[in-house]
Design a protein around this motif. Sequence first.
Motif, PDB file in Angstrom:
ATOM      1  N   ASP A  55       0.758  -1.257  -0.043  1.00  0.00           N
ATOM      2  CA  ASP A  55       0.016  -0.061   0.029  1.00  0.00           C
ATOM      3  C   ASP A  55       0.706   1.208  -0.017  1.00  0.00           C
ATOM      4  N   ILE A  56       0.182   2.524  -0.279  1.00  0.00           N
ATOM      5  CA  ILE A  56       0.965   3.744  -0.381  1.00  0.00           C
ATOM      6  C   ILE A  56       0.663   4.689   0.551  1.00  0.00           C
ATOM      7  N   GLU A  57      -0.076   4.123   1.502  1.00  0.00           N
ATOM      8  CA  GLU A  57      -0.798   5.530   2.322  1.00  0.00           C
ATOM      9  C   GLU A  57       0.471   6.265   3.064  1.00  0.00           C
ATOM     10  N   SER A  58       1.545   5.663   3.352  1.00  0.00           N
ATOM     11  CA  SER A  58       2.594   6.402   3.913  1.00  0.00           C
ATOM     12  C   SER A  58       3.377   7.350   2.910  1.00  0.00           C
ATOM     13  N   LEU A  59       3.250   7.139   1.761  1.00  0.00           N
ATOM     14  CA  LEU A  59       3.913   7.883   0.684  1.00  0.00           C
ATOM     15  C   LEU A  59       2.898   8.939  -0.037  1.00  0.00           C
ATOM     16  N   TRP A  60       1.588   8.982   0.441  1.00  0.00           N
ATOM     17  CA  TRP A  60       0.646   9.775  -0.221  1.00  0.00           C
ATOM     18  C   TRP A  60       1.003  11.155   0.237  1.00  0.00           C
ATOM     19  N   GLN A  61       1.004  12.154  -0.785  1.00  0.00           N
ATOM     20  CA  GLN A  61       1.255  13.669  -0.667  1.00  0.00           C
ATOM     21  C   GLN A  61      -0.062  14.375  -1.295  1.00  0.00           C
ATOM     22  N   ASP A  62      -0.142  15.734  -0.893  1.00  0.00           N
ATOM     23  CA  ASP A  62      -1.086  16.510  -1.024  1.00  0.00           C
ATOM     24  C   ASP A  62      -1.132  16.841  -2.576  1.00  0.00           C
ATOM     25  N   ASP A  63       0.048  16.756  -2.976  1.00  0.00           N
ATOM     26  CA  ASP A  63       0.143  17.202  -4.521  1.00  0.00           C
ATOM     27  C   ASP A  63       0.021  16.170  -5.506  1.00  0.00           C
ATOM     28  N   LEU A  64      -0.148  14.970  -5.169  1.00  0.00           N
ATOM     29  CA  LEU A  64      -0.359  13.650  -5.962  1.00  0.00           C
ATOM     30  C   LEU A  64      -1.377  13.429  -6.893  1.00  0.00           C
ATOM     31  N   VAL A  65      -1.373  13.257  -7.990  1.00  0.00           N
ATOM     32  CA  VAL A  65      -2.537  13.081  -9.117  1.00  0.00           C
ATOM     33  C   VAL A  65      -2.404  11.715  -9.541  1.00  0.00           C
TER      34      VAL A  65
END
Length: 267
Positions: A109-119
């Motif tokens: 999963d990528i929850e820890s990698l998620w950023q506010d600018d990701l599309v």
Amino acid sequence: MNQPALSFEQLQQRAPLALRQSIAAGHYQGHTSGLGQGRVQANIVILPSDWANEFLRYCTLNRQACPLLDVTEPGDPFFRNLGTAIDIRHDVPRYRVYRHGELSEEPLDIESLWQDDLVAFAIGCSFSFEQPLLDAGIALKHIDLGRNVAMYQTNIDTRPTARLGGKLVVSMRPMKAAAAIQAIQITARMPNVHGAPVHIGDPSLIGIHSLDTPDYGDAVPIATDEIPVFWACGVTPQSVVQASRPPLCITHAPGCMLVTDLWNSAV
């Protein structure tokens, strides 16, 4: 207490939402070919917003390789047009994380990698046309063998943008000649999941030197009365990412797709 991993046969019986919930819970980490009960599957590309507009243009220039199904808003991890509660941070069996074009990790999963600018971009997948092929009586050997589809990088250039460009990746399915003709007719009617094949026959003509050693997925044997049939593949963006080296890009692992709620017949 952790629940045991589910078998592929158990997962085949699950509707898309239940399947995604099983994946998000960590109960399945493999390929999704043959899963989803006739629903559209999607390749995933996630980029920072300063690369997203250019990737959108790249998709419009290379529609057969990158048929776009949906795009999220910056920082929003939910696809709003593909089904119920699709959270791209959890709903893919396995991800690949590229940093400056180099594969750095393959998380579940990528929850820890998620950023506010990701599309996040959802791109049509050839797994979606497999059910119509099966319904027409066309055997798909990789499914019969329980393998991922074989995928290869070709010598075919995609149409570049200023920063994005690279070679086309194709998926291959061996078929007898009559079945190949029928498969062309069926898939040509499905442009949102790669459409008709890009090549049939001699793989060396598109830069593939050995079908026994795919660049992605699993090798699938070809009988003497079969010919290889090649479709544009949504793994192409991974090749492009490696060539163009954005600071961060997250994709699905090859064959590990997002299973949506959309019916294949709708695309």
